[in-house]
Design an enzyme around this catalytic site. Structure first.
Site, PDB file in Angstrom:
ATOM      1  N   ASN A 118      -9.581  -1.939  -7.492  1.00 60.05           N
ATOM      2  CA  ASN A 118      -8.732  -1.614  -8.057  1.00 60.05           C
ATOM      3  C   ASN A 118      -9.078  -1.045  -9.803  1.00 60.05           C
ATOM      4  O   ASN A 118      -9.015  -0.226 -10.551  1.00 60.05           O
ATOM      5  CB  ASN A 118      -7.165  -2.131  -8.185  1.00 60.05           C
ATOM      6  N   ASP A 167       0.954  -1.011  -0.165  1.00 59.74           N
ATOM      7  CA  ASP A 167      -0.020  -0.163   0.314  1.00 59.74           C
ATOM      8  C   ASP A 167       0.875   0.946  -0.330  1.00 59.74           C
ATOM      9  O   ASP A 167       1.867   1.100   0.569  1.00 59.74           O
ATOM     10  CB  ASP A 167      -0.983  -0.169   1.128  1.00 59.74           C
TER      11      ASP A 167
END
Length: 237
Positions: free
Chosen positions: A65, A17
């Site tokens: 995503n 991340d």
């Protein structure tokens, strides 16, 4: 140097991340953060292999995503193509097997073809297994497993009373690998983001404040050292 301790996690899973924020802090497009993160992947792979980790699972692209801007999705797929092109020889040289989990049918045909080719070509490698979670969502995986069991039960192939944790686990995409011992999340965020929700039930979790592009071998060694200092009880006293 890697931590000197015999207790090495067999399976390390990482939520990579912070690529976008890393790029934003530097006034760069988000795709540059993803590009920079590829170097962290290389270093972590080498560190895990050096330590003797058997499985390394990287959360590379989540099912959510796909909701990002198309330009960013295209950039991510392009980087994945490049990663596969560049890593094909490295994986062979290092005797590393490649596997992938997720809704792979949603990947572009060209990318999927490259991925499948490398998976086939490295199937016999046995020094370490690199697992890419691509178009992956844990809830989707669990629902698919439940549907599979329900279909077998409806067709009379399965007695519902025989369904237990072990049988359910055989319907997950990770059925041939051990559950993660250590889960690392970078960028300091304190959430699981729909990643391996079933499999990490008893994983030790280490949160690292660095963004993924800044994560290096030393950070991996430090996370493993912290893992080694934990007492794993698996629900016992």
């Amino acid at each position: 140097m890697p931590p000197a301790h015999p207790q090495i996690p067999a399976h390390v899973a990482i939520i990579m991340d912070g690529n976008g924020r890393w790029a934003k802090d530097r006034g760069l497009p988000r795709r540059e953060g993803h590009r920079a993160g590829a170097e962290s992947v290389r270093e972590v792979m080498e560190a895990c292999k050096e330590l003797g980790v058997q499985y390394l699972t990287l959360y590379a692209f989540s099912s959510e995503n796909w909701n990002r801007p198309q330009a960013e999705i295209d950039a991510l797929m392009s980087l994945l193509d490049r990663f596969l092109d560049e890593k094909a020889k490295d994986l062979a040289k290092q005797n590393v097997r490649l596997q992938a989990i997720g809704q792979l049918e949603r990947l572009p045909a060209k990318t999927r073809g490259k991925l499948n080719k490398i998976i086939a070509n490295t199937a016999h490698h046995d020094s370490m297994t690199l697992v890419l979670a691509l178009s992956y969502g844990a809830r989707e995986e669990i629902v698919a497993a439940a549907k599979s069991l329900a279909q077998d039960a409806a067709a009379g192939r399965l007695d519902p009373e025989t369904i237990d944790n072990q049988l359910f686990g055989t319907r997950l995409q990770t059925c041939e690998m051990p559950d993660p011992d250590l889960l690392i999340r970078t960028s300091g965020e304190l959430r699981l983001s729909n990643f391996l929700l079933w499999q990490i039930s008893y994983a030790e979790i280490v949160i690292v404040k660095k963004f993924w592009p800044d994560f290096r071998q030393g950070d991996l060694f430090a996370a493993v050292k912290e893992y080694q200092g934990r007492q794993r009880r698996f629900g016992a006293l």
